[in-house]
Write a protein that holds these residues in place. Structure first.
Motif, PDB file in Angstrom:
ATOM      1  N   UNK A   1      11.611 -35.959  18.601  1.00 47.49           N
ATOM      2  CA  UNK A   1      11.644 -34.814  17.692  1.00 47.49           C
ATOM      3  C   UNK A   1      10.549 -33.818  18.037  1.00 47.49           C
ATOM      4  N   UNK A   2      10.826 -32.537  17.834  1.00 54.97           N
ATOM      5  CA  UNK A   2       9.783 -31.526  17.934  1.00 54.97           C
ATOM      6  C   UNK A   2       8.783 -31.734  16.800  1.00 54.97           C
ATOM      7  N   UNK A   3       7.607 -31.121  16.934  1.00 53.66           N
ATOM      8  CA  UNK A   3       6.581 -31.253  15.890  1.00 53.66           C
ATOM      9  C   UNK A   3       7.115 -30.780  14.544  1.00 53.66           C
ATOM     10  N   UNK A   4       7.840 -29.670  14.546  1.00 55.24           N
ATOM     11  CA  UNK A   4       8.371 -29.145  13.281  1.00 55.24           C
ATOM     12  C   UNK A   4       9.452 -30.056  12.713  1.00 55.24           C
ATOM     13  N   UNK A   5      10.272 -30.632  13.573  1.00 56.80           N
ATOM     14  CA  UNK A   5      11.352 -31.502  13.111  1.00 56.80           C
ATOM     15  C   UNK A   5      10.814 -32.767  12.441  1.00 56.80           C
ATOM     16  N   UNK A   6       9.632 -33.225  12.855  1.00 56.18           N
ATOM     17  CA  UNK A   6       9.027 -34.385  12.189  1.00 56.18           C
ATOM     18  C   UNK A   6       8.745 -34.052  10.726  1.00 56.18           C
ATOM     19  N   UNK A   7       8.200 -32.857  10.484  1.00 55.45           N
ATOM     20  CA  UNK A   7       7.961 -32.434   9.105  1.00 55.45           C
ATOM     21  C   UNK A   7       9.265 -32.336   8.321  1.00 55.45           C
ATOM     22  N   UNK A   8      10.307 -31.799   8.969  1.00 54.80           N
ATOM     23  CA  UNK A   8      11.595 -31.615   8.295  1.00 54.80           C
ATOM     24  C   UNK A   8      12.200 -32.952   7.870  1.00 54.80           C
ATOM     25  N   UNK A   9      12.260 -33.895   8.797  1.00 63.83           N
ATOM     26  CA  UNK A   9      12.927 -35.165   8.481  1.00 63.83           C
ATOM     27  C   UNK A   9      12.095 -35.975   7.485  1.00 63.83           C
ATOM     28  N   UNK A  10      10.766 -35.800   7.511  1.00 60.18           N
ATOM     29  CA  UNK A  10       9.920 -36.510   6.547  1.00 60.18           C
ATOM     30  C   UNK A  10      10.300 -36.156   5.123  1.00 60.18           C
ATOM     31  N   UNK A  11      10.714 -34.915   4.895  1.00 59.62           N
ATOM     32  CA  UNK A  11      11.016 -34.446   3.541  1.00 59.62           C
ATOM     33  C   UNK A  11      12.469 -34.697   3.138  1.00 59.62           C
ATOM     34  N   UNK A  12      13.277 -35.271   4.021  1.00 59.14           N
ATOM     35  CA  UNK A  12      14.672 -35.565   3.676  1.00 59.14           C
ATOM     36  C   UNK A  12      14.755 -36.789   2.760  1.00 59.14           C
ATOM     37  N   UNK A  13      15.645 -36.711   1.776  1.00 59.95           N
ATOM     38  CA  UNK A  13      15.868 -37.840   0.883  1.00 59.95           C
ATOM     39  C   UNK A  13      16.996 -38.726   1.401  1.00 59.95           C
ATOM     40  N   UNK A  14      17.101 -39.918   0.834  1.00 65.67           N
ATOM     41  CA  UNK A  14      18.147 -40.863   1.210  1.00 65.67           C
ATOM     42  C   UNK A  14      19.526 -40.219   1.105  1.00 65.67           C
ATOM     43  N   UNK A  15      20.317 -40.410   2.153  1.00 69.57           N
ATOM     44  CA  UNK A  15      21.703 -39.921   2.286  1.00 69.57           C
ATOM     45  C   UNK A  15      21.806 -38.424   2.569  1.00 69.57           C
ATOM     46  N   UNK A  16      20.693 -37.694   2.622  1.00 69.85           N
ATOM     47  CA  UNK A  16      20.768 -36.316   3.099  1.00 69.85           C
ATOM     48  C   UNK A  16      21.096 -36.331   4.589  1.00 69.85           C
ATOM     49  N   UNK A  17      21.704 -35.250   5.052  1.00 71.07           N
ATOM     50  CA  UNK A  17      22.245 -35.247   6.405  1.00 71.07           C
ATOM     51  C   UNK A  17      21.373 -34.448   7.374  1.00 71.07           C
ATOM     52  N   UNK A  18      21.490 -34.824   8.647  1.00 71.71           N
ATOM     53  CA  UNK A  18      20.798 -34.139   9.735  1.00 71.71           C
ATOM     54  C   UNK A  18      21.733 -34.061  10.932  1.00 71.71           C
ATOM     55  N   UNK A  19      21.443 -33.140  11.826  1.00 73.37           N
ATOM     56  CA  UNK A  19      22.141 -33.081  13.111  1.00 73.37           C
ATOM     57  C   UNK A  19      21.121 -32.723  14.177  1.00 73.37           C
ATOM     58  N   UNK A  20      21.168 -33.427  15.293  1.00 74.10           N
ATOM     59  CA  UNK A  20      20.204 -33.213  16.354  1.00 74.10           C
ATOM     60  C   UNK A  20      20.636 -32.041  17.235  1.00 74.10           C
ATOM     61  N   UNK A  21      19.666 -31.182  17.589  1.00 74.23           N
ATOM     62  CA  UNK A  21      19.902 -30.047  18.451  1.00 74.23           C
ATOM     63  C   UNK A  21      18.983 -30.137  19.651  1.00 74.23           C
ATOM     64  N   UNK A  22      19.557 -30.326  20.831  1.00 70.78           N
ATOM     65  CA  UNK A  22      18.779 -30.533  22.053  1.00 70.78           C
ATOM     66  C   UNK A  22      18.142 -29.221  22.507  1.00 70.78           C
ATOM     67  N   UNK A  23      16.848 -29.269  22.758  1.00 72.59           N
ATOM     68  CA  UNK A  23      16.140 -28.106  23.309  1.00 72.59           C
ATOM     69  C   UNK A  23      15.431 -28.525  24.584  1.00 72.59           C
ATOM     70  N   UNK A  24      15.157 -27.554  25.451  1.00 73.81           N
ATOM     71  CA  UNK A  24      14.487 -27.828  26.718  1.00 73.81           C
ATOM     72  C   UNK A  24      13.034 -27.422  26.619  1.00 73.81           C
ATOM     73  N   UNK A  25      12.211 -28.055  27.461  1.00 72.90           N
ATOM     74  CA  UNK A  25      10.789 -27.694  27.509  1.00 72.90           C
ATOM     75  C   UNK A  25      10.666 -26.267  28.034  1.00 72.90           C
TER      76      UNK A  25
END
Length: 285
Positions: free
Chosen positions: A261-285
């Motif tokens: 995960x990107x640094x920002x995505x770690x913050x985002x997923x930390x705040x997700x509640x049980x059963x909330x949804x996510x989708x991964x988006x591939x980015x390049x360096x």
């Protein structure tokens, strides 16, 4: 001079966190630190603190705190109705606290993690150059009822009216930026398609160490030699479970590291509640 904040009610999984322990991973010590670094950072910024000043981090159910001396505080993170004694106070701004004031908050309305910042930070004990709580490193793993935490007494600052418009809750965006993990190229094209075209949901198996995803990815990869992992590393277990490592994660692991995960995505997923949804988006360096 030092004041004391007493924990009248501890809330749920309430800890003290600064930016974490750096330089101890070779000894197997996790970094720890705030689950949502952005919300944590705002608490210190609005108080004019150093960026590493320790805050109280709470989960879902906030604590009740009593201050025995004047200071300034700031509330950030999960949105909640907050009161100083019987007076409602705003989030994302400095709030003046007087002797014997009691801070109480309702169950949070969104997200998981909230923060109480204080002028010059909570002055809890330092272990391995950090105040962040972690089992076996600090005396306590969480704050308990009647615990007392020191703080620096302050009768006001020039920036006492510093505030911020409530930040947009961008964790509601379920797209999480990820990089290729070290074993990503071992995945088949079908496995990669599944990763980036599936709407995943958050399991109730979660804590500060890791978050498990409900949906499974068929695993055809062999185990790897125990190798370094970081917060945000996504591991694929032999059963096909996806495990997202978080702030208190171990420093090494033997499961394939398929995404990071990107640094920002770690913050985002930390705040997700049980059963909330996510989708991964591939980015390049």
């Amino acid at each position: 001079m030092k004041g004391i904040v007493e924990i009248l009610k501890p809330g749920l999984s309430t800890t003290i966190q600064d930016k974490g322990r750096l330089g101890y991973s070779k000894f197997g010590v996790p970094k720890s630190g705030p689950m949502d670094e952005v919300a944590f950072g705002f608490a210190n910024l609005l108080l004019g603190n150093d960026e590493n000043c320790a805050c109280i981090e709470w989960t879902l159910q906030p604590p009740v705190l009593k201050f025995n001396a004047p200071t300034q505080i700031c509330l950030t993170g999960a949105i909640t109705d907050a009161f100083l004694n019987d007076d409602k106070i705003e989030m994302y701004r400095q709030v003046e606290v007087e002797k014997n004031d009691i801070l109480s908050m309702y169950f949070c309305k969104n997200n998981l993690y909230g923060y109480v910042g204080i002028y010059q930070g909570f002055q809890s004990a330092i272990s391995l150059k950090s105040r962040s709580f972690y089992t076996s490193i600090t005396q306590n793993a969480t704050l308990k009822k009647h615990d007392k935490v020191p703080f620096v007494i302050s009768n006001g600052t020039e920036n006492r009216f510093s505030n911020l418009i409530l930040p947009e809750q961008d964790n509601l965006n379920y797209h999480l930026d990820v990089y290729r993990g070290m074993e990503f190229d071992l995945l088949s094209n079908d496995q990669k398609d599944f990763l980036f075209n599936t709407e995943f949901s958050i399991s109730n198996i979660r804590n500060r160490m890791a978050i498990q995803i409900n949906e499974e990815l068929k695993n055809t990869l062999p185990s790897i030699i125990t190798s370094p992992v970081l917060p945000g590393t996504i591991q694929l277990t032999p059963s096909g479970k996806l495990i997202v490592l978080m702030r208190d994660c171990q420093t090494t692991g033997g499961y394939p590291r398929i995404l990071q995960l990107s640094a920002h995505a770690i913050n985002q997923i930390a705040q997700k509640r049980t059963n909330e949804t996510i989708q991964f988006k591939l980015i390049d360096f």
